[in-house]
Design a protein around this motif. Structure first.
Motif, mmCIF file in Angstrom:
data_model
loop_
_atom_site.group_PDB
_atom_site.id
_atom_site.type_symbol
_atom_site.label_atom_id
_atom_site.label_comp_id
_atom_site.label_asym_id
_atom_site.label_seq_id
_atom_site.Cartn_x
_atom_site.Cartn_y
_atom_site.Cartn_z
ATOM 1 N N ALA A 183 78.765 50.894 27.712
ATOM 2 C CA ALA A 183 77.895 51.349 28.353
ATOM 3 C C ALA A 183 78.326 52.927 28.756
ATOM 4 O O ALA A 183 79.600 53.180 29.148
ATOM 5 N N PHE A 184 77.568 53.730 28.448
ATOM 6 C CA PHE A 184 77.953 55.063 28.721
ATOM 7 C C PHE A 184 78.497 55.378 30.261
ATOM 8 O O PHE A 184 79.634 56.144 30.355
ATOM 9 N N SER A 185 77.814 54.786 30.970
ATOM 10 C CA SER A 185 78.431 54.996 32.546
ATOM 11 C C SER A 185 79.865 54.314 32.695
ATOM 12 O O SER A 185 80.706 55.054 33.297
ATOM 13 N N SER A 186 80.030 53.214 31.920
ATOM 14 C CA SER A 186 81.336 52.699 32.033
ATOM 15 C C SER A 186 82.538 53.768 31.364
ATOM 16 O O SER A 186 83.718 53.573 31.866
ATOM 17 N N VAL A 187 82.283 54.420 30.382
ATOM 18 C CA VAL A 187 83.072 55.425 29.855
ATOM 19 C C VAL A 187 83.580 56.337 30.996
ATOM 20 O O VAL A 187 84.806 56.742 31.353
ATOM 21 N N ASN A 188 82.264 56.687 31.708
ATOM 22 C CA ASN A 188 83.066 57.838 33.062
ATOM 23 C C ASN A 188 83.436 57.031 34.220
ATOM 24 O O ASN A 188 84.334 57.503 34.780
ATOM 25 N N ASN A 189 83.084 55.692 34.373
ATOM 26 C CA ASN A 189 83.845 54.926 35.472
ATOM 27 C C ASN A 189 85.338 54.885 35.016
ATOM 28 O O ASN A 189 86.166 54.882 35.879
ATOM 29 N N ALA A 190 85.501 54.585 33.595
ATOM 30 C CA ALA A 190 87.307 54.396 33.301
ATOM 31 C C ALA A 190 87.881 55.632 33.540
ATOM 32 O O ALA A 190 88.864 55.729 34.101
ATOM 33 N N ILE A 191 87.131 56.784 33.372
ATOM 34 C CA ILE A 191 87.740 58.097 33.312
ATOM 35 C C ILE A 191 88.086 58.415 34.794
ATOM 36 O O ILE A 191 89.035 58.826 35.264
ATOM 37 N N SER A 229 78.566 58.038 36.217
ATOM 38 C CA SER A 229 79.632 57.020 36.915
ATOM 39 C C SER A 229 78.873 56.286 38.125
ATOM 40 O O SER A 229 78.068 56.827 38.669
ATOM 41 N N ASP A 230 79.493 55.095 38.334
ATOM 42 C CA ASP A 230 79.027 54.160 39.609
ATOM 43 C C ASP A 230 80.015 54.734 40.704
ATOM 44 O O ASP A 230 80.980 54.107 40.863
ATOM 45 N N LYS A 231 79.525 55.553 41.526
ATOM 46 C CA LYS A 231 80.357 56.179 42.626
ATOM 47 C C LYS A 231 80.959 55.135 43.588
ATOM 48 O O LYS A 231 82.016 54.946 44.028
ATOM 49 N N SER A 232 79.966 53.996 43.714
ATOM 50 C CA SER A 232 80.672 52.906 44.813
ATOM 51 C C SER A 232 81.758 52.139 44.061
ATOM 52 O O SER A 232 82.641 51.728 44.818
ATOM 53 N N VAL A 233 81.552 51.842 42.878
ATOM 54 C CA VAL A 233 82.592 51.142 41.999
ATOM 55 C C VAL A 233 83.957 52.095 41.905
ATOM 56 O O VAL A 233 85.031 51.529 42.269
ATOM 57 N N VAL A 234 83.922 53.160 41.719
ATOM 58 C CA VAL A 234 85.197 54.020 41.720
ATOM 59 C C VAL A 234 85.807 54.070 42.942
ATOM 60 O O VAL A 234 87.004 53.969 43.096
ATOM 61 N N ALA A 235 84.914 54.212 43.858
ATOM 62 C CA ALA A 235 85.386 54.514 45.388
ATOM 63 C C ALA A 235 86.259 53.137 45.744
ATOM 64 O O ALA A 235 87.430 52.799 46.318
ATOM 65 N N ARG A 236 85.598 51.850 45.370
ATOM 66 C CA ARG A 236 86.222 50.582 45.426
ATOM 67 C C ARG A 236 87.598 50.488 44.861
ATOM 68 O O ARG A 236 88.541 49.943 45.524
#
Ligand SMILES: [Zn+2]
Ligand SMILES: [Zn+2]
Length: 404
Positions: free
Chosen positions: A293-301, A267-274
């Protein structure tokens, strides 16, 4: 002596023998046979129609086949079953009925005389891209969108990037073009994906994150606002798409930074933090994953609040890792997967929303997403792989004008 005349039409195709999956990209314009109805030879033609295609939308799944990063098995396995190597691509359409099988009107004509949109010669129709069997368990309990024997136009059966096509009448949705622009009628199908995704949970008063602002993400932003979401956060890697998201009503936009990650699924840590900051540390009530995108799946979670809802729609071939999967359960997340449209419940809702000019959705799609047609409407006869690819990469949505 009569010379046997073979009517040929133009179609955009993929031939898995000539255009090898791993070694090529794109579609090839080829001459194919004009489709015909011949009920003596093929009884199923009694329930089919011939359409003269007017407009055809280019979908994310067409892009997946163009770049050979999605639907490989679907295309190859189905061609093998059919004993051929060429697939006509495309599945989003508006067409004019020019020929009609003998059983079509008795089975599929709407008998409501108030309804001016009809299934008859001369009518303009769109339709669902999933051809379902009608016999399996799911079909029989009204869940055709998860039919076990489904075929998808342009992927597992021949599609509609062609001047003329044969299509089963049961898939058609008659369009009243007095109320709906023809270019938008051609993208009923992907708009329906967004309607399906935004009607599985209640959006009233909810904080919502939309990961992926391609056309379906953008449609979902319009719909989330229309359904009463309190805050909509749009996330994408593309600045232009985020600017569109803002114009369509997203309260906040987040550009995914280009940081090097060890694994594509991280996941994109800075996106999740925002997102956490924008939701006062709680996370969003509803996270829509529409990028694939696979990272997007984890971003959503990671961005959903405890007890929140995740809506998965983006598709990509391959394996992804969801680190510490137990946290999905421990945090009580609900996961929904959206495939296709509920036939025709979703279509009915989509029609009501699009035909109601007062909500501004039809105009927003045309003015913002389709840029009033500037660079987004491609003449089919002018197709070149290079110009098409350029248009596809510069716009979230493009549409072929075929016999428009
Ligand atoms: Zn599509
Ligand atoms: Zn079925």
């Amino acid at each position: 002596m009569l010379k046997k005349q073979k009517n040929l039409i133009k179609a955009l195709t993929l031939d898995v023998k000539k255009d090898k999956w791993e070694k090529s990209r794109g579609f090839v314009m080829r001459d194919v046979a004009m489709p015909t109805l011949d009920e003596k030879k093929n009884p199923a033609d009694a329930v089919s129609v011939i359409l003269k295609i007017r407009y055809a939308g280019v979908c994310g799944s067409d892009r997946g086949i163009w770049y050979r990063n999605a639907w490989k098995d679907g295309v190859h396995d189905s061609l093998k079953r059919e004993g051929k190597s060429m697939r006509i691509t495309g599945h989003e359409f508006l067409g004019e009925i020019i020929e009609i099988g003998s059983m079509v009107q008795s089975l599929y004509q709407d008998t409501d005389l108030q309804n001016k949109a009809r299934i008859e010669i001369g009518s303009l129709v769109s339709g669902d891209s999933h051809v379902t069997c009608g016999r399996c368990y799911q079909c029989r309990i009204g869940e055709q969108h998860v039919c076990i024997n489904e075929s998808i136009l342009g992927i597992t059966i021949d599609g509609i990037f062609a001047e003329y096509v044969k299509i089963p009448a049961k898939n058609l949705w008659a369009v009243d073009t007095a109320r709906l622009r023809p270019e938008i009628a051609a993208i009923y199908d992907p708009f329906g994906n967004a309607v399906h995704a935004t009607t599985v949970v209640d959006f009233r008063g909810q904080r919502v994150a939309v990961f992926g602002c391609g056309p379906i993400g953008l449609f979902s932003i319009l719909l989330a606002r229309n359904f009463g979401a309190a805050k909509v956060i749009a996330i994408d890697v593309n600045k232009n798409n985020l600017n569109m998201a803002k114009k369509l009503g997203a309260h906040e936009i987040i550009l995914i930074p280009k940081t090097k990650k060890k694994n594509a699924w991280e996941s994109d840590k800075s996106v999740v933090a925002r997102i956490m900051k924008l939701t006062y540390g709680k996370g969003v009530d509803v996270a829509l994953e529409m990028a694939g995108a696979f990272s997007s799946v984890n971003n959503a979670i990671d961005s959903a609040r405890r007890g929140g809802q995740i809506i998965f729609f983006g598709l990509k071939d391959g394996d992804l890792t969801i680190p510490k999967f137990s946290r999905v359960i421990a945090r009580g997340l609900t996961i929904h997967s959206i495939i296709g449209r509920q036939i025709f419940r979703t279509w009915q809702i989509a029609q009501r929303i699009l035909n109601d000019k007062s909500n501004g959705i039809q105009d927003s799609i045309w003015n913002v997403i389709l840029k009033k047609g500037r660079g987004t409407i491609i003449n089919f006869k002018d197709f070149t792989p290079k110009s098409f690819e350029k248009a596809m990469n510069e716009n979230p949505k493009i549409i072929f004008k075929i016999n428009g």
